[in-house]
Design a protein around this motif. Structure first.
Motif, PDB file in Angstrom:
ATOM      1  N   MET A   1      35.830  81.386  40.321  1.00  0.00           N
ATOM      2  CA  MET A   1      37.082  81.021  41.246  1.00  0.00           C
ATOM      3  C   MET A   1      37.469  80.001  40.737  1.00  0.00           C
ATOM      4  O   MET A   1      37.370  78.993  40.670  1.00  0.00           O
ATOM      5  N   PRO A   2      38.714  79.740  40.930  1.00  0.00           N
ATOM      6  CA  PRO A   2      39.603  78.575  40.188  1.00  0.00           C
ATOM      7  C   PRO A   2      39.819  77.974  41.387  1.00  0.00           C
ATOM      8  O   PRO A   2      39.662  78.056  42.811  1.00  0.00           O
ATOM      9  N   ASN A   3      40.282  76.689  40.756  1.00  0.00           N
ATOM     10  CA  ASN A   3      40.633  75.335  42.370  1.00  0.00           C
ATOM     11  C   ASN A   3      41.783  75.355  42.477  1.00  0.00           C
ATOM     12  O   ASN A   3      41.713  74.311  41.530  1.00  0.00           O
ATOM     13  N   PRO A   4      42.342  75.431  43.497  1.00  0.00           N
ATOM     14  CA  PRO A   4      43.624  75.087  43.287  1.00  0.00           C
ATOM     15  C   PRO A   4      43.534  73.642  43.525  1.00  0.00           C
ATOM     16  O   PRO A   4      45.047  73.603  42.635  1.00  0.00           O
ATOM     17  N   ALA A   5      42.968  72.780  44.014  1.00  0.00           N
ATOM     18  CA  ALA A   5      43.307  71.328  43.826  1.00  0.00           C
ATOM     19  C   ALA A   5      42.941  70.380  42.112  1.00  0.00           C
ATOM     20  O   ALA A   5      44.266  70.319  41.963  1.00  0.00           O
ATOM     21  N   LEU A   6      42.317  71.586  41.731  1.00  0.00           N
ATOM     22  CA  LEU A   6      42.110  70.910  40.536  1.00  0.00           C
ATOM     23  C   LEU A   6      43.476  70.860  39.460  1.00  0.00           C
ATOM     24  O   LEU A   6      44.077  70.816  38.341  1.00  0.00           O
ATOM     25  N   ALA A   7      43.585  73.054  39.984  1.00  0.00           N
ATOM     26  CA  ALA A   7      44.504  73.246  38.774  1.00  0.00           C
ATOM     27  C   ALA A   7      46.120  72.303  39.500  1.00  0.00           C
ATOM     28  O   ALA A   7      46.647  72.424  38.358  1.00  0.00           O
ATOM     29  N   ALA A   8      46.133  71.841  39.958  1.00  0.00           N
ATOM     30  CA  ALA A   8      47.327  71.500  40.752  1.00  0.00           C
ATOM     31  C   ALA A   8      47.243  70.003  40.301  1.00  0.00           C
ATOM     32  O   ALA A   8      48.403  69.366  39.977  1.00  0.00           O
ATOM     33  N   GLN A   9      46.053  69.432  40.209  1.00  0.00           N
ATOM     34  CA  GLN A   9      46.734  67.580  39.082  1.00  0.00           C
ATOM     35  C   GLN A   9      46.630  68.417  37.928  1.00  0.00           C
ATOM     36  O   GLN A   9      47.341  66.964  37.382  1.00  0.00           O
ATOM     37  N   SER A  10      46.075  69.578  37.505  1.00  0.00           N
ATOM     38  CA  SER A  10      45.675  69.026  35.892  1.00  0.00           C
ATOM     39  C   SER A  10      47.266  69.461  35.938  1.00  0.00           C
ATOM     40  O   SER A  10      48.151  68.551  34.369  1.00  0.00           O
ATOM     41  N   LEU A  11      48.080  70.716  36.068  1.00  0.00           N
ATOM     42  CA  LEU A  11      49.637  70.567  36.165  1.00  0.00           C
ATOM     43  C   LEU A  11      50.517  69.137  35.984  1.00  0.00           C
ATOM     44  O   LEU A  11      51.820  68.651  35.642  1.00  0.00           O
ATOM     45  N   LEU A  12      50.158  68.293  37.359  1.00  0.00           N
ATOM     46  CA  LEU A  12      51.005  67.092  37.492  1.00  0.00           C
ATOM     47  C   LEU A  12      50.904  66.237  36.211  1.00  0.00           C
ATOM     48  O   LEU A  12      51.271  65.503  35.921  1.00  0.00           O
ATOM     49  N   LYS A  13      49.207  66.263  35.723  1.00  0.00           N
ATOM     50  CA  LYS A  13      48.887  65.832  34.641  1.00  0.00           C
ATOM     51  C   LYS A  13      49.850  65.755  33.310  1.00  0.00           C
ATOM     52  O   LYS A  13      50.191  64.920  32.734  1.00  0.00           O
ATOM     53  N   LYS A  14      49.762  67.302  33.578  1.00  0.00           N
ATOM     54  CA  LYS A  14      50.223  67.743  32.280  1.00  0.00           C
ATOM     55  C   LYS A  14      52.678  67.352  32.054  1.00  0.00           C
ATOM     56  O   LYS A  14      52.330  67.545  31.066  1.00  0.00           O
ATOM     57  N   HIS A  15      53.019  67.727  33.210  1.00  0.00           N
ATOM     58  CA  HIS A  15      54.378  67.171  33.449  1.00  0.00           C
ATOM     59  C   HIS A  15      54.247  64.916  33.649  1.00  0.00           C
ATOM     60  O   HIS A  15      55.143  64.654  33.573  1.00  0.00           O
ATOM     61  N   ALA A  16      53.162  64.489  32.719  1.00  0.00           N
ATOM     62  CA  ALA A  16      53.230  63.012  33.295  1.00  0.00           C
ATOM     63  C   ALA A  16      54.003  62.608  34.457  1.00  0.00           C
ATOM     64  O   ALA A  16      54.765  61.829  35.086  1.00  0.00           O
ATOM     65  N   VAL A  17      52.901  63.667  36.066  1.00  0.00           N
ATOM     66  CA  VAL A  17      54.270  63.267  37.403  1.00  0.00           C
ATOM     67  C   VAL A  17      53.545  62.138  38.212  1.00  0.00           C
ATOM     68  O   VAL A  17      52.077  62.390  38.323  1.00  0.00           O
ATOM     69  N   ASP A  18      53.977  61.127  38.059  1.00  0.00           N
ATOM     70  CA  ASP A  18      53.017  59.823  39.022  1.00  0.00           C
ATOM     71  C   ASP A  18      54.145  59.336  39.909  1.00  0.00           C
ATOM     72  O   ASP A  18      53.205  58.363  40.107  1.00  0.00           O
TER      73      ASP A  18
END
Ligand SMILES: [Zn+2]
Length: 172
Positions: A1-18
């Protein structure tokens, strides 16, 4: 099962959103997702459509700008987490801000999409220091804290209230 919070964090990281408010629409477009707006009739708040390589998010333009941001984040959650579904249509009643089982969104995929939306728009690592900065010193009322944070993160006060409860920052 996908972890929604981790998926969201990895997308933020990928786009360098700080920074916040999180530029959710820019992230979606950078992911190649087309966003269309239309004033839908009825209770429909948005949809996620997959057609081959094409991914489209539809947003009900009759809803408030903050609701539209949440809709985009929620539909991004469906596209990211729920492959193989060609079309998911969401209604306002199904999109509830809470990400626990007590919410109206009892469907597992809706809970996951909401958890994804909560984490991408209101990342815990950004929320906690911001709360600390408001609470420090002379303190702040519960309602004032929610309103200030909602403005900072460009989400509804309702969404922020549930988020702070789910993070254990406020009592329910
Ligand atoms: Zn949904």
């Amino acid at each position: 099962m996908p972890n929604p919070a981790l998926a969201a964090q990895s997308l933020l990281k990928k786009h360098a959103v700080d920074i916040f408010p999180v530029p959710i629409e820019s992230i979606a477009r950078a992911e190649g997702v087309m966003i269309t707006r239309k004033a839908f009739d009825g209770t429909q708040s948005g949809f996620a459509l997959r057609d081959g390589q094409t991914r489209i998010i539809g947003v009900n333009s009759a809803t408030s700008p903050r609701r539209q941001r949440f809709t985009i984040a929620h539909e991004m959650g469906h596209l990211d987490l729920h492959e193989g579904k060609p079309l998911i249509v969401d209604h306002a009643m199904r999109i509830d801000w809470r990400d626990d089982v007590s919410s109206l969104g009892t469907n597992e995929e809706e809970i996951q999409a909401n958890a994804f939306a909560a984490e991408i728009l209101m990342p815990a690592r950004m929320i906690r220091p911001q709360v600390a900065s408001y609470v420090r010193g002379k303190g702040i009322t519960r309602d004032r804290l929610i309103v200030k944070l909602a403005r900072d993160f460009d989400v509804s006060a309702e969404a922020m209230g549930y988020r702070l409860i789910n993070l254990g920052i406020l009592a329910s």
